[in-house]
Design a protein around this motif. Structure first.
Motif, PDB file in Angstrom:
ATOM      1  N   ALA A  62       0.881  -1.167   0.000  1.00 45.00           N
ATOM      2  CA  ALA A  62       0.000   0.000   0.000  1.00 45.00           C
ATOM      3  C   ALA A  62       0.917   1.215   0.000  1.00 45.00           C
ATOM      4  O   ALA A  62       1.848   1.299   0.806  1.00 45.00           O
ATOM      5  CB  ALA A  62      -0.893  -0.005   1.226  1.00 45.00           C
ATOM      6  N   TYR A  63       0.674   2.144  -0.932  1.00 44.09           N
ATOM      7  CA  TYR A  63       1.535   3.314  -1.082  1.00 44.09           C
ATOM      8  C   TYR A  63       0.673   4.480  -1.544  1.00 44.09           C
ATOM      9  O   TYR A  63      -0.064   4.344  -2.523  1.00 44.09           O
ATOM     10  CB  TYR A  63       2.644   2.997  -2.094  1.00 44.09           C
ATOM     11  CG  TYR A  63       3.525   4.147  -2.472  1.00 44.09           C
ATOM     12  CD1 TYR A  63       4.389   4.713  -1.541  1.00 44.09           C
ATOM     13  CD2 TYR A  63       3.496   4.661  -3.753  1.00 44.09           C
ATOM     14  CE1 TYR A  63       5.214   5.776  -1.904  1.00 44.09           C
ATOM     15  CE2 TYR A  63       4.310   5.711  -4.120  1.00 44.09           C
ATOM     16  CZ  TYR A  63       5.168   6.266  -3.187  1.00 44.09           C
ATOM     17  OH  TYR A  63       5.983   7.325  -3.534  1.00 44.09           O
ATOM     18  N   GLU A  64       0.741   5.579  -0.827  1.00 42.23           N
ATOM     19  CA  GLU A  64      -0.033   6.783  -1.134  1.00 42.23           C
ATOM     20  C   GLU A  64      -1.523   6.489  -1.285  1.00 42.23           C
ATOM     21  O   GLU A  64      -2.193   6.990  -2.182  1.00 42.23           O
ATOM     22  CB  GLU A  64       0.526   7.477  -2.372  1.00 42.23           C
ATOM     23  CG  GLU A  64       1.930   8.012  -2.173  1.00 42.23           C
ATOM     24  CD  GLU A  64       2.456   8.811  -3.355  1.00 42.23           C
ATOM     25  OE1 GLU A  64       1.880   8.750  -4.459  1.00 42.23           O
ATOM     26  OE2 GLU A  64       3.478   9.498  -3.149  1.00 42.23           O
ATOM     27  N   GLY A  65      -2.047   5.619  -0.394  1.00 42.14           N
ATOM     28  CA  GLY A  65      -3.471   5.313  -0.386  1.00 42.14           C
ATOM     29  C   GLY A  65      -3.946   4.405  -1.499  1.00 42.14           C
ATOM     30  O   GLY A  65      -5.149   4.254  -1.699  1.00 42.14           O
ATOM     31  N   LYS A  66      -3.032   3.790  -2.242  1.00 43.12           N
ATOM     32  CA  LYS A  66      -3.383   2.898  -3.349  1.00 43.12           C
ATOM     33  C   LYS A  66      -2.685   1.560  -3.144  1.00 43.12           C
ATOM     34  O   LYS A  66      -1.728   1.459  -2.381  1.00 43.12           O
ATOM     35  CB  LYS A  66      -2.936   3.511  -4.684  1.00 43.12           C
ATOM     36  CG  LYS A  66      -3.560   4.864  -4.955  1.00 43.12           C
ATOM     37  CD  LYS A  66      -2.948   5.508  -6.177  1.00 43.12           C
ATOM     38  CE  LYS A  66      -3.451   6.936  -6.348  1.00 43.12           C
ATOM     39  NZ  LYS A  66      -2.766   7.618  -7.442  1.00 43.12           N
ATOM     40  N   LEU A  67      -3.160   0.525  -3.849  1.00 40.43           N
ATOM     41  CA  LEU A  67      -2.554  -0.800  -3.785  1.00 40.43           C
ATOM     42  C   LEU A  67      -1.730  -1.037  -5.044  1.00 40.43           C
ATOM     43  O   LEU A  67      -2.194  -0.780  -6.162  1.00 40.43           O
ATOM     44  CB  LEU A  67      -3.629  -1.876  -3.645  1.00 40.43           C
ATOM     45  CG  LEU A  67      -4.466  -1.798  -2.367  1.00 40.43           C
ATOM     46  CD1 LEU A  67      -5.605  -2.812  -2.416  1.00 40.43           C
ATOM     47  CD2 LEU A  67      -3.602  -2.012  -1.136  1.00 40.43           C
ATOM     48  N   TRP A  68      -0.519  -1.544  -4.849  1.00 35.75           N
ATOM     49  CA  TRP A  68       0.433  -1.704  -5.945  1.00 35.75           C
ATOM     50  C   TRP A  68       1.058  -3.092  -5.915  1.00 35.75           C
ATOM     51  O   TRP A  68       1.332  -3.635  -4.846  1.00 35.75           O
ATOM     52  CB  TRP A  68       1.564  -0.695  -5.812  1.00 35.75           C
ATOM     53  CG  TRP A  68       1.129   0.723  -5.756  1.00 35.75           C
ATOM     54  CD1 TRP A  68       0.684   1.413  -4.655  1.00 35.75           C
ATOM     55  CD2 TRP A  68       1.109   1.658  -6.836  1.00 35.75           C
ATOM     56  NE1 TRP A  68       0.393   2.707  -4.988  1.00 35.75           N
ATOM     57  CE2 TRP A  68       0.644   2.893  -6.322  1.00 35.75           C
ATOM     58  CE3 TRP A  68       1.452   1.587  -8.178  1.00 35.75           C
ATOM     59  CZ2 TRP A  68       0.511   4.028  -7.111  1.00 35.75           C
ATOM     60  CZ3 TRP A  68       1.312   2.719  -8.960  1.00 35.75           C
ATOM     61  CH2 TRP A  68       0.841   3.923  -8.435  1.00 35.75           C
ATOM     62  N   ARG A 119      -0.097  -0.293 -10.223  1.00 34.13           N
ATOM     63  CA  ARG A 119      -1.325  -0.146  -9.438  1.00 34.13           C
ATOM     64  C   ARG A 119      -2.346  -1.210  -9.832  1.00 34.13           C
ATOM     65  O   ARG A 119      -2.585  -1.462 -11.013  1.00 34.13           O
ATOM     66  CB  ARG A 119      -1.918   1.244  -9.674  1.00 34.13           C
ATOM     67  CG  ARG A 119      -3.112   1.499  -8.792  1.00 34.13           C
ATOM     68  CD  ARG A 119      -3.609   2.898  -8.900  1.00 34.13           C
ATOM     69  NE  ARG A 119      -4.811   3.063  -8.088  1.00 34.13           N
ATOM     70  CZ  ARG A 119      -5.605   4.086  -8.174  1.00 34.13           C
ATOM     71  NH1 ARG A 119      -5.335   5.073  -9.013  1.00 34.13           N
ATOM     72  NH2 ARG A 119      -6.672   4.168  -7.413  1.00 34.13           N
ATOM     73  N   ASP A 121      -5.458  -1.636  -7.573  1.00 35.68           N
ATOM     74  CA  ASP A 121      -6.746  -1.487  -6.892  1.00 35.68           C
ATOM     75  C   ASP A 121      -7.843  -0.909  -7.772  1.00 35.68           C
ATOM     76  O   ASP A 121      -9.011  -0.911  -7.396  1.00 35.68           O
ATOM     77  CB  ASP A 121      -6.605  -0.696  -5.595  1.00 35.68           C
ATOM     78  CG  ASP A 121      -6.090   0.717  -5.790  1.00 35.68           C
ATOM     79  OD1 ASP A 121      -5.702   1.080  -6.915  1.00 35.68           O
ATOM     80  OD2 ASP A 121      -6.056   1.468  -4.800  1.00 35.68           O
ATOM     81  N   SER A 122      -7.510  -0.460  -8.958  1.00 33.72           N
ATOM     82  CA  SER A 122      -8.530   0.046  -9.876  1.00 33.72           C
ATOM     83  C   SER A 122      -9.053  -1.066 -10.796  1.00 33.72           C
ATOM     84  O   SER A 122      -9.893  -0.809 -11.658  1.00 33.72           O
ATOM     85  CB  SER A 122      -7.968   1.203 -10.703  1.00 33.72           C
ATOM     86  OG  SER A 122      -6.800   0.807 -11.380  1.00 33.72           O
ATOM     87  N   GLU A 132      -1.470   2.476 -14.522  1.00 32.60           N
ATOM     88  CA  GLU A 132      -0.665   3.369 -13.680  1.00 32.60           C
ATOM     89  C   GLU A 132       0.501   2.586 -13.074  1.00 32.60           C
ATOM     90  O   GLU A 132       0.314   1.517 -12.483  1.00 32.60           O
ATOM     91  CB  GLU A 132      -1.538   3.947 -12.566  1.00 32.60           C
ATOM     92  CG  GLU A 132      -0.837   4.996 -11.746  1.00 32.60           C
ATOM     93  CD  GLU A 132      -1.747   5.638 -10.710  1.00 32.60           C
ATOM     94  OE1 GLU A 132      -1.216   6.377  -9.885  1.00 32.60           O
ATOM     95  OE2 GLU A 132      -2.971   5.410 -10.734  1.00 32.60           O
ATOM     96  N   TYR A 133       1.693   3.099 -13.261  1.00 31.56           N
ATOM     97  CA  TYR A 133       2.878   2.467 -12.692  1.00 31.56           C
ATOM     98  C   TYR A 133       3.925   3.531 -12.418  1.00 31.56           C
ATOM     99  O   TYR A 133       3.855   4.647 -12.928  1.00 31.56           O
ATOM    100  CB  TYR A 133       3.444   1.395 -13.628  1.00 31.56           C
ATOM    101  CG  TYR A 133       4.094   1.934 -14.877  1.00 31.56           C
ATOM    102  CD1 TYR A 133       5.481   2.090 -14.945  1.00 31.56           C
ATOM    103  CD2 TYR A 133       3.346   2.294 -15.984  1.00 31.56           C
ATOM    104  CE1 TYR A 133       6.079   2.597 -16.081  1.00 31.56           C
ATOM    105  CE2 TYR A 133       3.934   2.794 -17.121  1.00 31.56           C
ATOM    106  CZ  TYR A 133       5.309   2.939 -17.169  1.00 31.56           C
ATOM    107  OH  TYR A 133       5.905   3.443 -18.296  1.00 31.56           O
TER     108      TYR A 133
END
Length: 103
Positions: free
Chosen positions: A22-28, A49, A51-52, A86-87
């Motif tokens: 988890a990084y900057e409120g997102k899952l990667w 990323r 989580d989208s 997103e990466y």
């Protein structure tokens, strides 16, 4: 920073296991960790990323997330990430102590 395990189904039908963070409120996803030359830490070569996209969190067992459906081929995990995903290549502010990685 917590590191967790993910099972990922790619667009070419392959299923791979990958670390995640988890990084900057997102899952990667973290396809590859690079060892720091002097310190006992690892750095992600790239984060992607997820989580989208459709994914499912699991309870217990070896995996923390499963059934992640990414519309990318396996080559994207090695650096050929297609447009629209997103990466971040070589994120500068992520370091994880080696002992926190689960094998």
């Amino acid at each position: 920073m917590d590191v967790f395990k993910c099972s990922v189904r790619l667009s070419d039908g392959k299923v791979v296991t990958c670390d995640g963070i988890a990084y900057e409120g997102k899952l990667w996803l973290v396809p590859l960790w690079l060892r720091h030359p002097r310190n006992l830490v690892v750095l992600p070569e790239r984060i992607i990323r997820f989580d989208s996209f459709p994914h499912q969190k699991t309870e217990g067992g070896d995996l923390d997330y499963q059934s992640i459906q990414l519309p990318i081929p396996k080559s994207a995990l090695r650096g050929e990430v297609p447009e629209g995903i997103e990466y971040i290549d070589h994120p500068q502010n992520i370091q994880v102590p080696v002992h926190l990685l689960r094998r």
